[in-house]
Design a protein around this motif. Structure first.
Motif, PDB file in Angstrom:
ATOM      1  N   GLU A 220       0.813  -1.218   0.000  1.00  0.00           N
ATOM      2  CA  GLU A 220       0.000   0.000   0.000  1.00  0.00           C
ATOM      3  C   GLU A 220       0.846   1.267   0.000  1.00  0.00           C
ATOM      4  OE1 GLU A 220      -2.762  -0.094   3.189  1.00  0.00           O
ATOM      5  OE2 GLU A 220      -4.003  -1.667   2.299  1.00  0.00           O
ATOM      6  N   ASP A 221       2.042   1.214   0.573  1.00  0.00           N
ATOM      7  CA  ASP A 221       2.856   2.433   0.643  1.00  0.00           C
ATOM      8  C   ASP A 221       3.874   2.520  -0.486  1.00  0.00           C
ATOM      9  OD1 ASP A 221       4.559   0.436   1.500  1.00  0.00           O
ATOM     10  OD2 ASP A 221       5.612   1.725   2.931  1.00  0.00           O
ATOM     11  N   GLU A 222       3.747   1.666  -1.493  1.00  0.00           N
ATOM     12  CA  GLU A 222       4.668   1.674  -2.624  1.00  0.00           C
ATOM     13  C   GLU A 222       3.955   2.233  -3.849  1.00  0.00           C
ATOM     14  OE1 GLU A 222       7.663  -2.016  -1.965  1.00  0.00           O
ATOM     15  OE2 GLU A 222       5.566  -2.569  -2.297  1.00  0.00           O
ATOM     16  N   VAL A 223       4.555   3.237  -4.476  1.00  0.00           N
ATOM     17  CA  VAL A 223       3.907   3.967  -5.571  1.00  0.00           C
ATOM     18  C   VAL A 223       4.805   3.982  -6.811  1.00  0.00           C
ATOM     19  CG1 VAL A 223       2.856   6.149  -6.271  1.00  0.00           C
ATOM     20  CG2 VAL A 223       2.839   5.473  -3.855  1.00  0.00           C
ATOM     21  N   PRO A 224       4.354   3.430  -7.938  1.00  0.00           N
ATOM     22  CA  PRO A 224       5.134   3.563  -9.175  1.00  0.00           C
ATOM     23  C   PRO A 224       5.047   4.989  -9.694  1.00  0.00           C
ATOM     24  CG  PRO A 224       3.073   2.394  -9.610  1.00  0.00           C
ATOM     25  CD  PRO A 224       3.126   2.639  -8.141  1.00  0.00           C
ATOM     26  N   ILE A 225       6.200   5.618  -9.904  1.00  0.00           N
ATOM     27  CA  ILE A 225       6.237   7.031 -10.295  1.00  0.00           C
ATOM     28  C   ILE A 225       6.526   7.199 -11.778  1.00  0.00           C
ATOM     29  CG2 ILE A 225       7.453   9.211  -9.971  1.00  0.00           C
ATOM     30  CD1 ILE A 225       7.913   8.523  -7.123  1.00  0.00           C
ATOM     31  N   LEU A 226       7.563   6.543 -12.257  1.00  0.00           N
ATOM     32  CA  LEU A 226       7.981   6.665 -13.646  1.00  0.00           C
ATOM     33  C   LEU A 226       8.326   5.288 -14.191  1.00  0.00           C
ATOM     34  CD1 LEU A 226      10.513   9.675 -13.654  1.00  0.00           C
ATOM     35  CD2 LEU A 226       8.222   9.663 -14.658  1.00  0.00           C
ATOM     36  N   ALA A 227       8.301   5.178 -15.507  1.00  0.00           N
ATOM     37  CA  ALA A 227       8.805   3.988 -16.185  1.00  0.00           C
ATOM     38  C   ALA A 227       9.798   4.449 -17.248  1.00  0.00           C
ATOM     39  CB  ALA A 227       7.667   3.192 -16.818  1.00  0.00           C
ATOM     40  N   GLN A 228      10.687   3.545 -17.616  1.00  0.00           N
ATOM     41  CA  GLN A 228      11.708   3.889 -18.614  1.00  0.00           C
ATOM     42  C   GLN A 228      11.996   2.656 -19.455  1.00  0.00           C
ATOM     43  OE1 GLN A 228      15.118   5.849 -16.962  1.00  0.00           O
ATOM     44  NE2 GLN A 228      15.910   6.459 -18.956  1.00  0.00           N
ATOM     45  N   THR A 229      11.866   2.801 -20.752  1.00  0.00           N
ATOM     46  CA  THR A 229      12.100   1.708 -21.689  1.00  0.00           C
ATOM     47  C   THR A 229      13.518   1.786 -22.228  1.00  0.00           C
ATOM     48  OG1 THR A 229       9.773   1.746 -22.319  1.00  0.00           O
ATOM     49  CG2 THR A 229      11.260   0.584 -23.785  1.00  0.00           C
ATOM     50  N   ILE A 230      14.182   0.621 -22.308  1.00  0.00           N
ATOM     51  CA  ILE A 230      15.561   0.561 -22.771  1.00  0.00           C
ATOM     52  C   ILE A 230      15.725  -0.593 -23.753  1.00  0.00           C
ATOM     53  CG2 ILE A 230      17.981   0.246 -22.102  1.00  0.00           C
ATOM     54  CD1 ILE A 230      15.793   1.166 -19.332  1.00  0.00           C
ATOM     55  N   GLY A 231      16.515  -0.388 -24.771  1.00  0.00           N
ATOM     56  CA  GLY A 231      16.841  -1.450 -25.709  1.00  0.00           C
ATOM     57  C   GLY A 231      17.887  -0.978 -26.697  1.00  0.00           C
ATOM     58  N   LYS A 232      18.303  -1.871 -27.564  1.00  0.00           N
ATOM     59  CA  LYS A 232      19.223  -1.491 -28.604  1.00  0.00           C
ATOM     60  C   LYS A 232      18.518  -0.624 -29.636  1.00  0.00           C
ATOM     61  CE  LYS A 232      22.397  -5.365 -28.118  1.00  0.00           C
ATOM     62  NZ  LYS A 232      23.126  -6.471 -28.790  1.00  0.00           N
ATOM     63  N   ARG A 233      19.252   0.318 -30.188  1.00  0.00           N
ATOM     64  CA  ARG A 233      18.664   1.222 -31.162  1.00  0.00           C
ATOM     65  C   ARG A 233      18.288   0.493 -32.437  1.00  0.00           C
ATOM     66  NH1 ARG A 233      23.128   6.117 -30.676  1.00  0.00           N
ATOM     67  NH2 ARG A 233      22.469   6.907 -28.638  1.00  0.00           N
ATOM     68  N   THR A 234      17.150   0.885 -33.009  1.00  0.00           N
ATOM     69  CA  THR A 234      16.764   0.356 -34.301  1.00  0.00           C
ATOM     70  C   THR A 234      17.615   0.993 -35.384  1.00  0.00           C
ATOM     71  OG1 THR A 234      14.491   0.032 -33.558  1.00  0.00           O
ATOM     72  CG2 THR A 234      14.850   0.109 -35.929  1.00  0.00           C
ATOM     73  N   ILE A 235      18.212   0.169 -36.220  1.00  0.00           N
ATOM     74  CA  ILE A 235      19.087   0.663 -37.279  1.00  0.00           C
ATOM     75  C   ILE A 235      18.266   0.946 -38.529  1.00  0.00           C
ATOM     76  CG2 ILE A 235      21.118   0.194 -38.684  1.00  0.00           C
ATOM     77  CD1 ILE A 235      21.649   0.457 -35.673  1.00  0.00           C
ATOM     78  N   GLY A 236      18.465   2.115 -39.089  1.00  0.00           N
ATOM     79  CA  GLY A 236      17.773   2.452 -40.331  1.00  0.00           C
ATOM     80  C   GLY A 236      16.542   3.279 -40.116  1.00  0.00           C
TER      81      GLY A 236
END
Length: 216
Positions: A200-216
């Protein structure tokens, strides 16, 4: 998590976490970070940008270890100091990793990931299509009980600032390592909290997506 801390977004229609890919291991031990690697700071700053296309190729253990250490790892073992600041050293932000093999919480002391929920919850970390197919979505979760020494009116602001510092650490690591990333605040907090099995006292604030860059 209290309703007062939730943002009002339309519910995601009939969306649920997916089954994991392969076995959901209990602990993922991470390689120690190579603190000599990567581009110089000013070069990384010049490359920092938000990108929303990602290859679906998994990140290597070395990259995952360096990334999470950069996010909020221990850089001063003698004191337990972190790479990201927090008010009064509260360390109120926990970093969760949504991977194809499960939802994990980063343990800075052990520099490892511990399984929290054996589901693929990447598609629940935001409304954008790419979040469900990129190899990694990080979620920054504030544990408000760690901020009891902070005046109540300042607690949410302190948590938000700490999460912002962590996300910038990740952005600079990605810029230095040639990875793509984007920080996202458009999330369904209730659905995500359930998927991460938060208290109850834990709050998701932000998310961040990570991966290899798409080429082209």
């Amino acid at each position: 998590m209290t309703d007062a801390l939730l943002l009002s977004y339309e519910a995601l229609p009939d969306i649920r976490p997916s089954a994991v890919s392969g076995e959901a291991v209990e602990i993922i031990e991470l390689p120690a970070p190579d603190v000599e690697a990567g581009a110089p700071l000013m070069t990384a700053l010049s490359r920092r940008r938000s990108q929303r296309t990602f290859e679906d190729e998994a990140l290597s253990p070395e990259v995952l270890g360096g990334l999470l250490w950069a996010a909020n790892g221990i850089n001063r073992p003698e004191t337990g100091g972190r790479t990201a600041p927090s008010a009064h050293g509260s360390n109120e932000i926990d970093v969760y990793a949504a991977l194809p093999g499960g939802v994990y919480r980063y343990d800075p002391e052990g520099h490892l990931l511990t399984l929290k929920h054996a589901v693929d919850a990447r598609n629940l970390t935001g409304y954008q299509d790419f979040v469900g197919t990129a190899p990694l979505d990080l979620v920054y979760v504030a544990q408000m009980s760690r901020l009891l020494q902070i005046p109540p009116k300042l607690r949410e602001a302190c948590a938000a600032v700490a999460a912002g510092c962590i996300s910038q650490n990740v952005s600079l690591y990605c810029a230095s390592a040639g990875l793509a990333t984007v920080v996202r605040g458009w999330i369904n907090h209730r659905v995500l909290a359930d998927a991460l099995r938060l208290n109850e006292d834990e709050v998701p604030i932000l998310a961040q997506t990570i991966g290899k860059r798409t080429i082209g």
